[in-house]
Design an enzyme around this catalytic site. Sequence first.
Site, mmCIF file in Angstrom:
data_model
loop_
_atom_site.group_PDB
_atom_site.id
_atom_site.type_symbol
_atom_site.label_atom_id
_atom_site.label_comp_id
_atom_site.label_asym_id
_atom_site.label_seq_id
_atom_site.Cartn_x
_atom_site.Cartn_y
_atom_site.Cartn_z
ATOM 1 N N TYR A 172 1.222 -1.395 -0.006
ATOM 2 C CA TYR A 172 0.013 0.044 -0.436
ATOM 3 C C TYR A 172 0.430 1.079 0.074
ATOM 4 O O TYR A 172 0.530 2.666 -0.391
ATOM 5 C CB TYR A 172 -0.667 0.256 0.959
ATOM 6 C CG TYR A 172 -1.286 1.209 1.178
ATOM 7 C CD1 TYR A 172 -2.832 1.438 0.549
ATOM 8 C CD2 TYR A 172 -0.903 2.312 2.431
ATOM 9 C CE1 TYR A 172 -3.730 2.274 1.008
ATOM 10 C CE2 TYR A 172 -2.420 3.876 2.545
ATOM 11 C CZ TYR A 172 -2.903 3.536 1.479
ATOM 12 O OH TYR A 172 -3.669 5.175 1.866
ATOM 13 N N ARG A 219 1.863 8.002 12.787
ATOM 14 C CA ARG A 219 1.704 9.864 13.492
ATOM 15 C C ARG A 219 0.260 10.214 13.383
ATOM 16 O O ARG A 219 -0.497 10.669 14.476
ATOM 17 C CB ARG A 219 2.364 10.634 13.128
ATOM 18 C CG ARG A 219 2.102 12.282 13.588
ATOM 19 C CD ARG A 219 1.964 13.101 12.714
ATOM 20 N NE ARG A 219 1.790 13.060 11.229
ATOM 21 C CZ ARG A 219 2.331 13.745 10.106
ATOM 22 N NH1 ARG A 219 3.207 14.570 10.028
ATOM 23 N NH2 ARG A 219 0.952 13.540 9.532
ATOM 24 N N ARG A 229 -10.719 5.667 9.414
ATOM 25 C CA ARG A 229 -9.780 5.038 7.682
ATOM 26 C C ARG A 229 -9.165 4.708 8.616
ATOM 27 O O ARG A 229 -8.240 4.647 9.682
ATOM 28 C CB ARG A 229 -8.916 5.842 7.084
ATOM 29 C CG ARG A 229 -9.345 7.114 6.441
ATOM 30 C CD ARG A 229 -8.802 8.177 5.656
ATOM 31 N NE ARG A 229 -7.987 9.193 6.629
ATOM 32 C CZ ARG A 229 -7.495 9.820 6.938
ATOM 33 N NH1 ARG A 229 -8.997 11.052 6.342
ATOM 34 N NH2 ARG A 229 -7.249 11.022 8.079
ATOM 35 N N PHE A 289 15.627 19.131 -1.492
ATOM 36 C CA PHE A 289 14.277 18.974 -1.904
ATOM 37 C C PHE A 289 14.566 16.909 -0.907
ATOM 38 O O PHE A 289 12.991 17.122 -0.617
ATOM 39 C CB PHE A 289 13.745 18.750 -3.089
ATOM 40 C CG PHE A 289 12.696 17.576 -4.156
ATOM 41 C CD1 PHE A 289 11.908 19.214 -3.800
ATOM 42 C CD2 PHE A 289 11.903 16.942 -3.747
ATOM 43 C CE1 PHE A 289 10.293 18.460 -4.304
ATOM 44 C CE2 PHE A 289 11.472 16.294 -4.447
ATOM 45 C CZ PHE A 289 10.109 16.934 -4.522
#
Length: 418
Positions: A172, A219, A229, A289
């Site tokens: 997932y 978290r 969910r 980044f």
Amino acid sequence: MELLRKWLGHPEDIYNLLRFKMGGYRAVMPRMDTDSLGCGLRTCYRYLNQTSRSFAAVIQALDGELRHAVCIFYLVLRALDTVEDDMSIPLDVKVPMLHEFHSHLYQPDWKYTESKEKDRQVLEDFPTISMEFRNLSKVYQDVISDICHKMGVGMAEFLEKKVDSQNEWDKYCHYVAGLVGIGLSRLFSASELEDSIVGQDTDLANSMGLFLQKTNIIRDYLEDQLEGREFWPREVWSRYAKKLSDLAKPENIDVAVQCLNELITNALHHVPDVLTYLSRLKNQSVFNFCAIPQVMAIATLAACYNNQQVFRGVVKIRKGQAVTLMMDATNIQAVKAIMYQYVEEIYQKIPSTDPSCRRTQQVVAAVRARSLPAGPMASRHHYSPIYLSCAMLLAALSWQYLSTLARATQDYLQAGDN
């Protein structure tokens, strides 16, 4: 007074927040000149800022044409994610949409105007996004279209099933985040700002995404529960409770924390891959980044480890702490020192009675071996007594102002955005 105590406890946060707000953020997020852009690209960057201001800042700091490719990549995936999240779309409509979404990139007039989601503008004005997609070099188009296709198929697969095994958890996370890491890596190499190996080594790129996604899932336990969910793998939590929601019950707090620690241990296994990946990067804008979200993630895991608050509210790193991480994580040695610091913090909190104790110690040892700092990087939080005294005085005199300042930096900060 609580805020004042926080500042006094971390005087370096004051200095770094001030330095960040007074221009220091431009070192890692220089301002992009949007006046030179065409109308379509300006619109795309406006959507980017509306959907994720903090992510928009680091995208706009990328060099050359890569920033446009990553901007469009983000908006395409945001549009795809908006379809997945929209519960008003029936499954018999949504599943084909997810499977076919990548094909809409080549259909100039395609748009979707029936979404109820907050980011629906990226679907309603998809023609502008798809036009700018087609304006990209073919090498960028091929990457974005391929990742969009694979992600859409993966999202459709998990629409009607929950995450059961740890292998399914990895699968997932691969679909929703690992593929993003792979796509970005291929874009980096396509831009020639990075070597071809960065885009070819999909295992490392996948680990970059999995580490961030698992951190967010860990978290966000309580928030996800409140919204119905479930992303924690049943294989793990079923050893501690009959239902995942039971972990939030006060009488189950001890086993809940043990479950939490096991999942954090699982996520930490990706850190050596993260360090290997970052060590290959050569371009400074690409390094910033990639590195900033990773150091935010390790700091977040350290804050969550063995912390009952995960099941009672939101666990976040301090804004000043986030600023320090952003400004420090500009080279591989600094990142290694940061990783070392936070796995040591986790190590100090490992309960001897925790079922995952041995495994956590082993993964910490593995990270230590890869990130052991040398030289001055080991002392990156050293501050002179004079500086500390001045900082503490500033905190005492200006704590209310700094509260406002901290809120103002929110546009630039996000410890775990999407």
